[in-house]
Write a protein that holds these residues in place. Structure first.
Motif, PDB file in Angstrom:
ATOM      1  N   SER A 263       0.833  -1.204   0.000  1.00 49.10           N
ATOM      2  CA  SER A 263       0.000   0.000   0.000  1.00 49.10           C
ATOM      3  C   SER A 263       0.866   1.252   0.000  1.00 49.10           C
ATOM      4  O   SER A 263       0.509   2.268  -0.617  1.00 49.10           O
ATOM      5  CB  SER A 263      -0.935   0.001   1.215  1.00 49.10           C
ATOM      6  OG  SER A 263      -0.203   0.037   2.421  1.00 49.10           O
ATOM      7  N   LYS A 266       2.138   1.716  -3.545  1.00 46.11           N
ATOM      8  CA  LYS A 266       1.068   2.230  -4.402  1.00 46.11           C
ATOM      9  C   LYS A 266       0.833   3.718  -4.138  1.00 46.11           C
ATOM     10  O   LYS A 266       0.650   4.512  -5.073  1.00 46.11           O
ATOM     11  CB  LYS A 266      -0.220   1.444  -4.165  1.00 46.11           C
ATOM     12  CG  LYS A 266      -0.217   0.021  -4.718  1.00 46.11           C
ATOM     13  CD  LYS A 266      -1.488  -0.713  -4.295  1.00 46.11           C
ATOM     14  CE  LYS A 266      -1.542  -2.119  -4.880  1.00 46.11           C
ATOM     15  NZ  LYS A 266      -1.876  -2.117  -6.314  1.00 46.11           N
ATOM     16  N   GLU A 270       1.214   6.767  -6.797  1.00 46.91           N
ATOM     17  CA  GLU A 270       0.055   7.611  -7.097  1.00 46.91           C
ATOM     18  C   GLU A 270       0.392   9.093  -6.956  1.00 46.91           C
ATOM     19  O   GLU A 270      -0.183   9.939  -7.642  1.00 46.91           O
ATOM     20  CB  GLU A 270      -1.115   7.266  -6.173  1.00 46.91           C
ATOM     21  CG  GLU A 270      -1.830   5.984  -6.533  1.00 46.91           C
ATOM     22  CD  GLU A 270      -2.968   5.669  -5.573  1.00 46.91           C
ATOM     23  OE1 GLU A 270      -3.315   6.560  -4.758  1.00 46.91           O
ATOM     24  OE2 GLU A 270      -3.513   4.558  -5.633  1.00 46.91           O
ATOM     25  N   ASP A 386      -1.589  -8.393  -7.744  1.00 50.80           N
ATOM     26  CA  ASP A 386      -1.215  -6.989  -7.569  1.00 50.80           C
ATOM     27  C   ASP A 386      -1.365  -6.498  -6.134  1.00 50.80           C
ATOM     28  O   ASP A 386      -0.741  -5.496  -5.751  1.00 50.80           O
ATOM     29  CB  ASP A 386      -2.065  -6.096  -8.481  1.00 50.80           C
ATOM     30  CG  ASP A 386      -1.678  -6.225  -9.955  1.00 50.80           C
ATOM     31  OD1 ASP A 386      -0.584  -6.759 -10.216  1.00 50.80           O
ATOM     32  OD2 ASP A 386      -2.472  -5.805 -10.819  1.00 50.80           O
ATOM     33  N   ASP A 387      -2.162  -7.187  -5.340  1.00 47.57           N
ATOM     34  CA  ASP A 387      -2.449  -6.725  -3.978  1.00 47.57           C
ATOM     35  C   ASP A 387      -2.045  -7.734  -2.904  1.00 47.57           C
ATOM     36  O   ASP A 387      -2.361  -7.526  -1.726  1.00 47.57           O
ATOM     37  CB  ASP A 387      -3.949  -6.420  -3.828  1.00 47.57           C
ATOM     38  CG  ASP A 387      -4.408  -5.314  -4.757  1.00 47.57           C
ATOM     39  OD1 ASP A 387      -3.781  -4.241  -4.735  1.00 47.57           O
ATOM     40  OD2 ASP A 387      -5.380  -5.523  -5.504  1.00 47.57           O
TER      41      ASP A 387
END
Length: 432
Positions: A263, A266, A270, A386-387
């Motif tokens: 996270s 990511k 972002e 992806d997670d």
């Protein structure tokens, strides 16, 4: 006794003795080119004895010793930049009966090439005698310049854990504009254990309900745990909040350890940032930071945010101020909610260290068949999607194998962890 780039540590009086302190400090002297070394300790009962012996051995080898007294690890690292070398008498988050030493060269922890020079015997190389003097640190003043003035006087509770953060974390927060209540100032009356990441932190959780945030430190003040509205946050949240603040300050190049939450990766991407992954371990993160000129990053498993321009170590105390400066802003709630949408589980299993490499190699073969993407930079990491991911690696500080997993689905994360622990046990049974 454990001998790693994280330092040497053991149970004092059993597998770590004063003779070992003499030996390691004699060896460490050969790496100190400046002939100057700052030294500090945490609040462990054996700390004074070890510090005195360490100081004497360094001086015997011609090193001038600058004594900081009882201070957090980040303070020693900060001052070691100025003097050229540093020594911390601490075993960080280990139980009270443990102690150890962290070795600092040019403001950073030792690397894998320098470790053998400390743990393998060397002859005394100096003939002159060094001196010793007491010094104070400008740490709080320096940290305030990074944090700036905190607006709206947030109401904060700080759990010192009986450690060396006393006299530093509360003072930094107060001088930066916070109202601060302090718990567990003294070790003799402390209501919790030395490791805030594993302790329930019951007293702090209760106190935080009526505060905007709670902070808990380990004995040497480099680890930080965040408590919000009675809820203890994961170590990755601590790192995530530090990363969010550094993005706000304009930093874009990051290094994260292999076990840090996806996270955070990511979130960085972002916001227009870039990341590289290092092996697990504070020293490994910092080494890659230095190689790539990274601006910030850290290690998710220990909540270890690192800001190289200020310090080459986990920065629990500075992080508390940076996080406090975000209270009441949309950025704070954004990163907190974003991080909480992912779930991390970190387990460990006792495996005879003689079989660690064989177990890892056996699992590597299994993962190669099961997962399309396998990373063997540090142990074995299987990328599930992806997670979701799972990582199996040897501990740097304990005789165990660690299993870390993450997913944006809590039940999936639990299953990944359970299945992987079974694979580790099966491999152990197979190879021994």
């Amino acid at each position: 006794m454990k001998k790693t780039i994280s330092g040497v540590r053991g149970i004092f009086g059993e597998d770590l003795n004063l003779k070992d302190v003499l030996e390691f400090c004699n060896n460490f002297s050969s790496l100190i080119k400046s002939e100057k070394c700052v030294i500090g300790k945490d609040t462990r009962p054996s700390g004074d004895m070890m510090k005195n012996v360490a100081s004497a051995e360094l001086m015997k080898n011609g090193i001038d010793v600058f004594n900081l007294g009882t201070v957090p690890t980040p303070v020693v690292f900060r001052e070691a930049r100025r003097f050229g070398a540093g020594l911390v008498i601490s075993s960080s988050h280990n139980p009270i009966e443990w102690n150890g030493m962290k070795f600092i060269i040019e403001g950073r922890g030792i690397n894998e090439q320098e470790l053998p020079k400390i743990v393998e015997h060397q002859e005394n190389i100096k003939s002159k005698i060094g001196s010793e003097c007491n010094i104070t640190s400008t740490y709080i003043e320096d940290a305030k310049k990074i944090i700036g003035e905190i607006q709206n006087n947030p109401d904060i509770v700080v759990d010192i854990g009986g450690g060396a953060a006393k006299g530093f974390a509360p003072e930094l927060l107060r001088e930066s504009g916070c109202k601060v209540e302090v718990l567990n100032e003294e070790l003799s009356q402390c209501s919790r254990g030395p490791d805030p990441t594993s302790d329930e932190l019951s007293e702090l959780r209760t106190a935080s309900i009526k505060k905007e945030i709670g902070f808990a430190f380990d004995l040497d003040g480099d680890r930080l745990v965040v408590v919000r509205k009675g809820e203890k946050q994961t170590p990755d949240v601590t790192l995530g909040l530090g990363v969010a603040k550094s993005l706000e300050l304009g930093y874009r190049k990051f290094v994260l350890s292999a076990d840090t939450s996806i996270s955070i990766e990511k979130y960085i991407k972002e916001k227009g940032g870039t990341i590289k992954r290092s092996k697990v371990g504070e020293a490994n993160v910092i080494e890659l930071m230095l190689q790539t000129n990274a601006q910030a990053g850290g290690e998710g498993s220990s909540g270890g945010f690192i800001l190289p321009e200020f310090n080459y170590c986990r920065e629990g105390i500075l992080s508390s101020g940076l996080i406090a400066s975000m209270l009441g802003t949309s950025n704070f709630d954004e990163i907190l909610n974003y991080m909480k949408s992912f779930f991390q589980i970190r387990e460990k299993t006792t495996i005879d260290s003689n079989f660690h490499d064989k177990v890892i190699e056996d699992i590597k073969n299994k993962f190669s068949k099961e997962y399309s993407d396998v990373d063997s930079q540090d142990g074995i990491k299987g990328i599930i999607d992806d997670d979701s991911w799972v990582l199996i690696r040897k501990s740097n500080t304990e005789d165990i194998i660690r299993v870390s997993a993450e997913s944006n689905d809590v039940e999936k994360c639990k299953k990944i962890t359970k299945d992987t622990l079974e694979i580790v046990k099966e491999s152990y049974d197979k190879v021994r």
